[in-house]
Design an enzyme around this catalytic site. Structure first.
Site, mmCIF file in Angstrom:
data_model
loop_
_atom_site.group_PDB
_atom_site.id
_atom_site.type_symbol
_atom_site.label_atom_id
_atom_site.label_comp_id
_atom_site.label_asym_id
_atom_site.label_seq_id
_atom_site.Cartn_x
_atom_site.Cartn_y
_atom_site.Cartn_z
ATOM 1 N N SER A 1 -11.002 8.586 -20.273
ATOM 2 C CA SER A 1 -11.456 9.990 -20.305
ATOM 3 C C SER A 1 -11.079 10.761 -19.045
ATOM 4 O O SER A 1 -10.907 11.982 -19.088
ATOM 5 C CB SER A 1 -12.973 10.050 -20.525
ATOM 6 O OG SER A 1 -13.645 9.266 -19.564
ATOM 7 N N HIS B 1 -11.177 6.091 -3.969
ATOM 8 C CA HIS B 1 -11.301 4.751 -3.402
ATOM 9 C C HIS B 1 -12.759 4.441 -3.045
ATOM 10 O O HIS B 1 -13.291 3.381 -3.389
ATOM 11 C CB HIS B 1 -10.427 4.637 -2.145
ATOM 12 C CG HIS B 1 -10.550 3.317 -1.438
ATOM 13 N ND1 HIS B 1 -11.459 3.100 -0.421
ATOM 14 C CD2 HIS B 1 -9.919 2.132 -1.628
ATOM 15 C CE1 HIS B 1 -11.353 1.854 0.003
ATOM 16 N NE2 HIS B 1 -10.433 1.239 -0.720
ATOM 17 N N CYS C 1 -13.116 3.275 -21.895
ATOM 18 C CA CYS C 1 -13.396 2.650 -20.603
ATOM 19 C C CYS C 1 -13.452 3.699 -19.495
ATOM 20 O O CYS C 1 -13.582 3.375 -18.328
ATOM 21 C CB CYS C 1 -12.354 1.582 -20.268
ATOM 22 S SG CYS C 1 -10.665 2.201 -20.217
#
Length: 833
Positions: free
Chosen positions: A738, A436, A788
């Site tokens: 990934s 986060h 991405c």
């Protein structure tokens, strides 16, 4: 009578600034050139700067003012206040020369003939400053509203002139070295718009934070506009996307909003007070009162009115830009007459903050000296920051935090976001690059170091530290180390053949990030929008009425659930239908990202919360199971067709439909995350097509492939590679994740134990082999293939590997775009691509 003493507003323009001041010149310009185009502007007249000078000369006030202000020291506030008051009182006591007085009365009588007896007017000061570049008199002089009758107009004009000598105006001129008599004051007398019974506000013909050109920002509140100008109330706010707005008005379909509605955001303000007419005597004829609950919980404008104002803003901007022969964004004041329900523009001035800004510069940070490292961890962002540390271990204590400090804590969650936004940097003991703290910091452009293990023990509150995130390893040093910043001109950056896209989670940063060189957005995450802008579990909103009924029954009453519903009621004010609240808020977040990069493609990933993350949303514990390992639990595709979540997924589809079809942002494509099997993929695509978002018709898809929705799948599970052909039979392409692909290939929890995280990473040979394989499969099938995941942002050599493997696009975190673009271009040159 000097012919320059009084001028009709219709007769002046921006070439008359010296005589009538900026405000009045702009009003005249609009009356002459924009009223014929449909913009409503109230008329009136101007008491000119020549009249002001004549008044001072004829009454001897000029010499009196000079003597009174002689030897003034503006730092002596009591002396400044005394002298200022003396000057203002003397001006207000002065008598206008008879010819000037008669002409002001005559002009007011002409307004009465045009409107009605004792017509109510606004009397506004408009300073002029000949040969004084850089002079800014915004907010220094007075405005008088609801002035009626010739005698009161005379008093108000005189008081407006006297306001040239308010304490702050005298001090400003003295500090700037301006002669008090090189500056004059014209006064505009303009028909009032009865916004005391309606509403009013401000429009900017650009996004004020980023300078993004393709946006119109409108805000407003109930009552007269002074409350907005003075910042006394929290207004409603609306964003309109200019290119689609222009399409709308070109098609003249404003009255058919079902076809196109380019309002891409709405935020309801508190609007706790409003300024209205009072019925006293004299020139102070306004009062401030509290708004009603209904007013506070209602939008000030409907969609048709928002679009009308936005269109006027574009017309005004276009006119001024053409007149000045350069882009001229505008700062505009508007008002809605509560009696006639008509909208009006009451002021317009060029916006100056962003108009001259060079958007082609990007900064790089370089440490100049060595220092003692206190702690190290994983780097997020690409900056160097120095500041005082503040160690806080519990979100309950966030009130201790001060703007600009460096937050040092164990870990963060959404409860910490209020102070994360005002931190200069963030350091945590726990977490990885996808935690986060990392995600929020990245999107806010704040440098962050995560997973240090010991920062909260090694760093003390109040100590000055340096946070360096320019490398893959983030380092925290003692003291304030010196560093350099280098600006890159992105216009001079090479353009690689590999498409360079961006990962964007926070809609509020999208406008700023769009200035970086890019080919679109490779990953737009829904999670941040849902957590920050909505904060409620979708199933609670879907079942709201049932739950409300249940708690009314004494046998099924639950105080905890009652509190949840109370919180929902507060959050969803302005939305009668709570499901619409979820759809609208999600759509607005998506639309901001889509608009920022339009017409380049943006790939929106459907929600990929895990069960533990969904439980943090309001009401989440009512619907989410507790899982031992949420990372490989009920997430992604498996939720979308499940009976317990399918209706919530439909809300996401509604939001996408709203963005693509209603707002016209058809650059939005979608992506399905964590799809374990081809069978799951089929189920999800069937739901999307059944909903009508994509036409499952080969002829349609071939004819309008550029407009038809594309559905991609994340490649983040080994099964996605092993069964790539079967997945590609279903989807339009793949985007490699990934982070998860590494975790599921080498068996290391991506957010997990520091004891094992050093074993390997995304550059592991097994992971690279899988990536190479899936790139080949997609290229053979002529399907989209991009990445991405985090690895290409963190490791330049990994980006080089991807180029060598033939990847189609690489989506990067914004802070690594410049650096990685250079790496990719160099690699392509080596490969003779």
């Amino acid at each position: 009578m000097n012919k320059n003493f009084i001028k009709n507003l219709k007769s002046v323009g921006i070439e008359d600034v010296v005589e009538v001041g900026g405000k009045n010149a702009s009003l005249g310009e609009m009356l002459k050139h924009l009223v014929p185009k449909g913009v409503n502007v109230p008329g009136g007249f101007v008491v000119t700067a020549s009249a002001y000078k004549y008044f001072l000369e004829e009454t001897g006030l000029k010499n009196f003012i000079k003597e009174t202000l002689k030897g003034l020291n503006t730092k002596n506030l009591s002396d400044l206040a005394h002298r200022g008051k003396t000057v203002r009182e003397r001006i207000e006591m002065g008598e206008f020369p008879e010819d000037l007085k008669n002409n002001i009365i005559k002009s007011y009588r002409a307004l009465e003939k045009e409107y009605y007896k004792n017509v109510d007017v606004a009397v506004r000061s408009s300073a002029t400053a000949e040969d004084l570049p850089g002079a800014s008199f915004a907010g220094e002089h007075e405005t008088y509203l609801n002035i009626t009758g010739a005698d009161e107009v005379l008093k108000a004009v005189k008081s407006a002139m006297a306001s040239l000598f308010t304490n702050r105006a005298i001090s400003y001129r003295a500090d700037k070295g301006f002669d008090h008599f090189k500056i004059a004051l014209s006064v505009g007398v303009q028909k009032m718009v009865r916004s005391d019974t309606g509403c009013s506000g401000v429009i900017f013909s650009l996004d004020t934070e980023s300078g993004f050109k393709d946006m119109v920002l409108i805000n407003g509140a109930w009552g007269l506009g002074e409350m907005i100008v003075q910042g006394e109330v929290t207004p409603d706010e609306f964003l309109v996307f200019k290119p689609k707005l222009k399409e709308l008005f070109k098609k003249k379909s404003i009255f058919n909003l079902r076809k196109l509605n380019p309002i891409i955001d709405k935020k309801m303000g508190g609007k706790s007070q409003k300024m209205t007419y009072s019925h006293g005597t004299g020139i102070k004829n306004t009062k401030i009162i509290d708004t009603t609950e209904k007013e506070r919980e209602s939008w000030i404008l409907n969609d048709k009115e928002i679009l009308q104002l936005a269109n006027w803003a574009v017309l005004i901007e276009d006119h001024y830009s053409k007149k000045r022969d350069k882009w001229t964004p505008m700062d505009i004041e508007w008002a809605k007459d509560g009696k006639t329900k008509k909208l009006f523009i009451v002021q317009a001035r060029p916006e100056t903050i962003h108009a001259e800004r060079d958007f082609s510069k990007v900064k790089e940070y370089i440490l100049k000296e060595k220092g003692k490292a206190i702690s190290k961890g994983t780097s997020v962002g690409n900056k160097i920051v120095t500041g005082k540390a503040r160690v806080i271990m519990d979100a309950k204590n966030i009130k201790q935090f001060k703007t600009g400090e460096i937050l040092v804590t164990d870990m963060t969650d959404p409860d910490w976001e209020p102070i994360m936004k005002i931190a200069s940097a963030i350091v945590t003991d726990k977490g990885g690059r996808t935690s986060h703290a990392a995600i929020v910091s990245r999107e806010l452009g704040i440098p962050c170091v995560v997973g240090t293990e010991n920062a909260t023990n090694k760093i003390e509150t109040g100590k000055t530290i340096t946070v360096d995130t320019t490398g893959a390893e983030g380092i925290i040093y003692e003291g304030a180390l010196k560093f350099n910043t280098i600006e890159h001109n992105i216009k001079k950056l090479p353009k690689p053949k590999t498409k360079i896209m961006m990962n964007i989670a926070t809609p509020d940063t999208a406008f700023e990030k769009s200035f970086l060189p890019n080919d679109g957005v490779g990953l737009a995450r829904e999670e941040f929008i849902i957590a920050s802008n909505i904060g409620i579990h979708p199933n609670v909103l879907i079942n709201y009425e049932k739950i409300k009924l249940a708690i009314k029954n004494p046998r099924t009453h639950n105080p905890k659930i009652e509190r949840i519903l109370h919180e929902i009621d507060k959050k969803t004010v302005g939305h009668k239908n709570r499901i619409d609240f979820y759809v609208d808020k999600l759509a607005y977040g998506i639309a901001k990202i889509a608009a920022a990069f339009y017409p380049k493609p943006i790939i929106l990933r459907f929600s990929d919360f895990k069960t533990n993350e969904y439980r943090t949303l309001l009401g989440g514990e009512l619907y989410e199971p507790q899982e031992e390992n949420p990372m490989i639990g009920w997430r992604g595709a498996s939720r979308y067709y499940h009976p317990d979540f399918k209706d919530a997924f439909i809300l996401e589809l509604k939001a996408v439909k709203k963005v693509r079809e209603e707002m016209g942002l058809d650059n939005v494509q979608v992506m399905v995350p964590f799809c374990r099997t081809p069978e799951e993929g089929k189920k999800v695509v069937e739901i999307i097509e059944k909903f009508g978002l994509r036409k499952n018709n080969k002829i349609f898809r071939q004819a309008r492939d550029d407009k038809n929705l594309k559905i991609f799948v994340m490649c983040e599970i080994p099964s996605n590679v092993i069964l790539a052909d079967r997945f590609l039979d279903i989807f339009d392409g793949m985007s490699i994740g990934s982070n998860d692909l590494t975790q599921l290939t080498v068996g290391i929890d991506r957010d997990g134990n520091e004891k094992i995280k050093e074993i390997t990473n995304e550059k592991d040979e097994s992971v690279k082999n899988l990536i190479t394989e899936v790139i080949k499969k997609c290229r053979t099938r002529k399907k989209y293939i991009g990445i991405c995941g985090q690895a290409s942002s963190d490791y330049p050599d990994f980006a080089e590997f991807l180029v060598e493997a033939g990847i189609g696009s690489i989506s990067l975190n914004p802070d690594t775009v410049v650096k990685t673009t250079l790496v990719i271009a160099k690699k392509e040159k080596k490969l003779n691509k």
